[in-house]
Design a protein around this motif. Structure first.
Motif, mmCIF file in Angstrom:
data_model
loop_
_atom_site.group_PDB
_atom_site.id
_atom_site.type_symbol
_atom_site.label_atom_id
_atom_site.label_comp_id
_atom_site.label_asym_id
_atom_site.label_seq_id
_atom_site.Cartn_x
_atom_site.Cartn_y
_atom_site.Cartn_z
ATOM 1 N N CYS A 1 -11.388 -7.996 -11.385
ATOM 2 C CA CYS A 1 -11.985 -6.691 -11.702
ATOM 3 C C CYS A 1 -12.211 -6.548 -13.202
ATOM 4 O O CYS A 1 -11.276 -6.737 -13.984
ATOM 5 C CB CYS A 1 -11.051 -5.581 -11.211
ATOM 6 N N TRP B 1 -12.574 -3.848 -14.845
ATOM 7 C CA TRP B 1 -11.902 -2.649 -15.348
ATOM 8 C C TRP B 1 -10.384 -2.825 -15.261
ATOM 9 O O TRP B 1 -9.686 -2.828 -16.275
ATOM 10 C CB TRP B 1 -12.378 -1.408 -14.575
ATOM 11 N N ASN B 2 -9.883 -2.959 -14.065
ATOM 12 C CA ASN B 2 -8.498 -3.375 -13.802
ATOM 13 C C ASN B 2 -7.427 -2.424 -14.356
ATOM 14 O O ASN B 2 -6.315 -2.859 -14.626
ATOM 15 C CB ASN B 2 -8.261 -4.793 -14.379
ATOM 16 N N ARG B 3 -7.772 -1.145 -14.551
ATOM 17 C CA ARG B 3 -6.771 -0.235 -15.133
ATOM 18 C C ARG B 3 -6.372 0.922 -14.216
ATOM 19 O O ARG B 3 -5.570 1.760 -14.612
ATOM 20 C CB ARG B 3 -7.324 0.350 -16.443
ATOM 21 N N CYS B 4 -6.966 1.029 -13.027
ATOM 22 C CA CYS B 4 -6.640 2.169 -12.166
ATOM 23 C C CYS B 4 -5.139 2.133 -11.835
ATOM 24 O O CYS B 4 -4.615 1.082 -11.454
ATOM 25 C CB CYS B 4 -7.461 2.119 -10.878
ATOM 26 N N PHE C 1 -3.255 3.284 -9.515
ATOM 27 C CA PHE C 1 -2.770 3.190 -8.137
ATOM 28 C C PHE C 1 -3.066 1.813 -7.544
ATOM 29 O O PHE C 1 -2.730 1.530 -6.396
ATOM 30 C CB PHE C 1 -3.464 4.252 -7.256
ATOM 31 N N CYS C 2 -3.709 0.927 -8.297
ATOM 32 C CA CYS C 2 -4.284 -0.300 -7.732
ATOM 33 C C CYS C 2 -3.472 -1.528 -8.137
ATOM 34 O O CYS C 2 -3.102 -1.683 -9.300
ATOM 35 C CB CYS C 2 -5.723 -0.440 -8.224
ATOM 36 N N MET D 1 -4.651 -4.641 -6.824
ATOM 37 C CA MET D 1 -5.472 -5.734 -6.269
ATOM 38 C C MET D 1 -5.589 -6.957 -7.190
ATOM 39 O O MET D 1 -5.392 -8.078 -6.789
ATOM 40 C CB MET D 1 -6.871 -5.215 -5.917
ATOM 41 N N TYR D 2 -5.969 -6.738 -8.438
ATOM 42 C CA TYR D 2 -6.232 -7.890 -9.318
ATOM 43 C C TYR D 2 -5.379 -7.822 -10.592
ATOM 44 O O TYR D 2 -5.729 -8.415 -11.607
ATOM 45 C CB TYR D 2 -7.716 -7.915 -9.709
ATOM 46 N N LYS D 3 -4.282 -7.091 -10.519
ATOM 47 C CA LYS D 3 -3.570 -6.715 -11.749
ATOM 48 C C LYS D 3 -3.156 -7.892 -12.646
ATOM 49 O O LYS D 3 -3.184 -7.797 -13.858
ATOM 50 C CB LYS D 3 -2.327 -5.883 -11.400
ATOM 51 N N ALA E 1 -14.692 -7.373 -7.523
ATOM 52 C CA ALA E 1 -14.597 -5.905 -7.535
ATOM 53 C C ALA E 1 -15.827 -5.144 -8.029
ATOM 54 O O ALA E 1 -15.935 -3.944 -7.778
ATOM 55 C CB ALA E 1 -13.393 -5.475 -8.373
ATOM 56 N N ARG F 1 -18.902 -0.340 -9.237
ATOM 57 C CA ARG F 1 -18.250 0.829 -9.850
ATOM 58 C C ARG F 1 -19.299 1.874 -10.201
ATOM 59 O O ARG F 1 -20.417 1.539 -10.645
ATOM 60 C CB ARG F 1 -17.516 0.428 -11.138
ATOM 61 N N GLU G 1 -12.564 7.579 -4.965
ATOM 62 C CA GLU G 1 -11.161 8.038 -4.952
ATOM 63 C C GLU G 1 -11.061 9.562 -5.011
ATOM 64 O O GLU G 1 -10.468 10.178 -4.151
ATOM 65 C CB GLU G 1 -10.295 7.439 -6.095
ATOM 66 N N LYS H 1 -9.259 6.098 -13.798
ATOM 67 C CA LYS H 1 -10.323 5.496 -12.982
ATOM 68 C C LYS H 1 -11.451 4.946 -13.866
ATOM 69 O O LYS H 1 -12.252 4.118 -13.427
ATOM 70 C CB LYS H 1 -10.851 6.545 -11.985
#
Ligand code: SF4
Length: 354
Positions: free
Chosen positions: A35, A37-40, A42-43, A45-47, A126, A158, A186, A198
């Motif tokens: 992703c 962005w990778n900063r949400c 709650f996520c 997925m790709y942290k 993503a 996005r 979201e 987000k």
């Protein structure tokens, strides 16, 4: 077979795709990794992963590898007298002749895809729209040329990327063969969007969504019941409905909030800054949200996270990918919610319906 062994190297597959994209019968093609962005908050997925663009050449090599496996299977089918039909016997014989494919996830994906008609493909990961327009168009045109049987090609995007992309570029991407976009909305509440990082505003959601629809895409927007907790549930419901009404997407898909351990949202819960809604409270939030929807879209609960039960113990909502048609089925959805709310006893402490 020897030609296939040389030609069809393994190819990349990412982790995620929407459940509505053909189940195991969709071709997954990775055009970026992870992703951008990778900063949400709650996520998960790709942290731990870094975002990377894949070159058009690399993706085209993957498409060639898929094509080589398909040709190998179809050729063998004709040799065995199955007239090109890729069935169980063809698969078994293929693996007998080329056993190196027997532990390749990619081979079985192509097998499933081909034997179910090779109709849908999903571009991972993503946010494929982050690619330069020419780059994405080149991949799409190549994919469509190689596999004319494809009826639908889809991807994640996005809102902020869509909002920034020139309308002409979006139109070109759609015309090159990308049919549907899946967008993580979201919430439509600015305060909550900022809180969960987000990386976009309600205005980005509206502009991005409207531009996608105007460019000809089918649009699926994902929203997250419960994301605002007890502190923000009402603004979450009202503003999410307002934003979705303005976009008027083809589908909205419910993905109730859960709390993955180790995320900033979980830490907020521990600090007492977030109070989770109970399933019943989520229904009250859902009711307000559904009542506020005035659009002409399909409302879907197509995920196991939509766990509300009816009085017979079954699932409250259909988990169909096509969902409920609004406004026609809105009274039915509200009746279902009302029935479930009436099963519960007393409103939990601290939760005030207004
Ligand atoms: S944009 Fe999507 S994939 Fe990326 S961090 Fe946010 S929710 Fe996760």
């Amino acid at each position: 077979m020897a030609g296939i062994e040389k030609e069809a190297k393994d190819f990349e597959i990412g982790m995620y795709r929407p459940p509505s994209e053909g189940g195991s019968s969709s071709l997954l093609l990775r055009v970026t990794r992870n992703c951008p962005w990778n900063r949400c908050e709650f996520c998960v997925m790709y942290k731990t992963e870094k975002f990377e663009v894949r070159s058009a050449e690399d993706v085209k090599k993957d498409i060639d590898a898929v094509d080589a496996i398909c040709r190998g299977l179809i050729t063998l089918s004709w040799k065995l007298g199955h007239q090109g039909d890729v069935n169980r016997e063809v698969a078994i014989r293929f693996l007998e002749r080329t056993p190196e494919f027997s532990d390749r996830h990619s081979f079985f994906m192509v097998l499933n895809w081909l034997s179910s008609g090779a109709k849908t493909a999903f571009l991972q990961d993503a946010n494929s729209l982050i690619l330069k327009t020419d780059h994405l168009v080149e991949i799409l045109q190549y994919l469509r040329r190689k596999f004319p049987s494809l009826e639908r090609v889809t991807s994640y995007a996005r809102s902020r990327t869509l909002a920034r992309k020139p309308p002409e570029d979006l139109k070109n991407i759609h015309e090159a063969g990308l049919d549907r976009l899946h967008v993580g909305l979201e919430t439509g509440d600015d305060e909550l969007l900022s809180l969960v990082r987000k990386g976009c505003t309600a205005e980005d959601h509206v502009r991005g969504g409207q531009k996608a629809v105007a460019a000809g895409f089918q649009l699926s927007e994902y929203w997250m019941p419960g994301l605002g907790g007890k502190e923000m549930w009402e603004n979450h419901a009202r503003n999410t409905a307002r934003v979705l009404n303005e976009i008027n997407p083809h589908y909205i898909r419910s993905r109730p909030f859960n709390l993955p351990p180790g995320t900033p949202m979980a830490e907020r819960l521990q600090r007492g800054q977030l109070t989770l809604l109970s399933p019943r409270e989520q229904l009250l939030e859902l009711k307000l949200m559904m009542e506020s929807l005035t659009f002409t879209s399909r409302v879907c609960f197509d995920h196991a996270g939509n766990y509300w039960r009816n009085k017979r113990g079954g699932l409250l909502f259909s988990q169909s990918y096509e969902g409920y048609r609004f406004p026609e089925q809105k009274p039915h959805v509200l009746d279902l919610i009302e029935e479930d709310i009436s099963l519960a006893q007393v409103p939990p402490m601290g939760f005030v319906m207004r």
